[in-house]
Design an enzyme around this catalytic site. Structure first.
Site, short mmCIF file in Angstrom:
data_model
loop_
_atom_site.label_atom_id
_atom_site.label_comp_id
_atom_site.label_asym_id
_atom_site.label_seq_id
_atom_site.Cartn_x
_atom_site.Cartn_y
_atom_site.Cartn_z
CG HIS A 17 71.84 -10.38 8.51
ND1 HIS A 17 71.76 -10.81 7.21
CD2 HIS A 17 70.88 -9.44 8.66
CE1 HIS A 17 70.80 -10.14 6.59
NE2 HIS A 17 70.24 -9.30 7.45
CD GLU A 198 68.27 -2.50 4.73
OE1 GLU A 198 68.64 -3.35 3.89
OE2 GLU A 198 68.84 -2.33 5.85
N1 ADE Z 1 73.35 -7.93 5.62
C1 ADE Z 1 73.40 -7.79 6.95
N2 ADE Z 1 72.55 -6.86 7.35
C2 ADE Z 1 71.90 -6.39 6.26
C3 ADE Z 1 70.89 -5.44 6.01
N3 ADE Z 1 70.33 -4.71 6.98
N4 ADE Z 1 70.50 -5.23 4.74
C4 ADE Z 1 71.05 -5.92 3.75
N5 ADE Z 1 71.99 -6.83 3.93
C5 ADE Z 1 72.43 -7.08 5.17
ZN ZN Z 2 68.84 -7.81 7.22
#
Ligand code: ADE
Ligand code: ZN
Length: 331
Positions: A17, A198
């Site tokens: 990101h 995640e």
């Molecule tokens: N935005 C930035 N990092 C992120 C992550 N690890 N999971 C979800 N959204 C994100």
């Molecule tokens: Zn991410």
């Protein structure tokens, strides 16, 4: 530049990101440039605050940090700062998620964001031999209508994007919520990726495959809870962009030694290693490779295979892919 194997290894980063590359030093410099007051006494205090309980506690500081990004020059400096660091540790290709909704909500026009980032990508290619691709990310905790509106608004810039993505708070925001938006993105000729598994359950990974038609799953580590799904991912050669240090810092796992990565490799999945938000999670690409080498005792061949997976799965033209695979073979 340190001349060791992990640095020499040509690393393609598929899950990053760009707003998560904002180091506290640059955050303070941009705050001063834009007369913005940060809630940290100094750079050390900012770093000390990066002690996260979970994804949401990180996202709170991530959105706060990016409030210093106002004009095109800020986005340019953000990306160049990252590209220089990444190139020095042997990163040769970067695919960046961008969160335009977070900037639009603060009154920053998309044209400013794109002007700065596109210029930085061009400079990185010319001066650092670093190629890049852009992923238009939708904030999944916002309504699907907002994502659709962004996709329409982004039309003048779509030639810069290789794919759309789905990020931010996962729990309670299943991929199916964005079915229509991703279908539209497909019509527009964009590839699709999505964060899934995640913090969210394995069923979100299945939804991302079946309802969003993604070509990569970002994270995906909770697939280990569902053996049937794991077999499916292996059979389909689905790419997972795993972020080891991120998973530790966001408490997806307690310690890296407990991470599912070795099981994912054993199951034959197409794994890649990535840094996610390196300014917040204590390390870039080389650090992620090094941490895994130490935690799992992986051989150079395994690390080379992981780097190769990322080059194979990257959004890049075949000339560049062949060039990088040749470099990888002699690393
Ligand atoms: N935005 C930035 N990092 C992120 C992550 N690890 N999971 C979800 N959204 C994100
Ligand atoms: Zn991410």
């Amino acid at each position: 530049m340190v001349d060791d194997f992990l640095t020499r290894l040509p690393k393609a980063e598929l899950h990053l990101h760009i707003e998560g590359t904002l180091e506290p030093e640059l955050m303070f410099a941009l705050a001063e440039r834009n007369a913005i007051t940060l809630p940290y006494a100094d750079i050390d205090a900012a770093r000390a605050a990066y002690d996260f309980r979970d994804l949401q506690s990180f996202l709170d500081l991530y959105f706060l940090g990016m409030s210093v990004l106002v004009g095109a020059e800020d986005f340019h400096d953000l990306a160049m700062d990252y590209f220089r660091r990444a190139a020095a540790e042997g990163v040769v290709h970067v695919e960046m998620h961008i969160d335009p909704q977070a900037h639009l909500a603060r009154g920053v026009p998309l044209a400013e964001v794109m002007d700065g980032l596109v210029r930085a990508c061009d400079t990185a290619r010319e001066e650092l031999d670093l190629s890049s691709a852009m992923i238009l990310a939708f904030l999944r905790d916002k309504p699907a209508e907002d994502a659709m509106a962004l996709l329409e608004q982004a039309k003048p810039f779509l030639h810069h994007f290789s794919a759309v993505g789905l990020d931010s708070a996962e729990q309670g925001n299943p991929p199916s919520k964005f079915r229509d938006v991703f279908a539209r993105a497909r019509e527009l000729g964009l590839a699709r990726v999505a964060h899934a598994g995640e913090e969210g359950p394995p069923s979100y990974i299945r939804e991302a495959l079946d309802e969003l038609d993604v070509c990569r799953i970002d994270h995906g580590v909770r697939v280990v809870e569902d053996m049937e799904l794991m077999e499916r991912l292996a059979d389909e050669g689905m790419v997972l962009t795993v972020c080891p240090l991120s998973n530790v810092r966001l408490k997806v796992v307690e310690r890296l030694e407990d991470h599912a990565l070795p099981r994912l490799l054993d199951a034959g999945l197409m794994i890649t290693l990535n840094s996610d938000d390196p300014a917040y999670f204590g390390g870039g690409m080389r650090d992620n490779f090094a941490a895994c080498q130490t935690a799992f005792g992986w051989s150079d061949d395994t690390l080379r295979w992981l780097a190769g997976n990322a080059i194979e799965a990257a959004f890049m033209d075949d000339t560049r892919r062949t060039e990088l695979l040749t470099r990888l073979a002699s690393a």
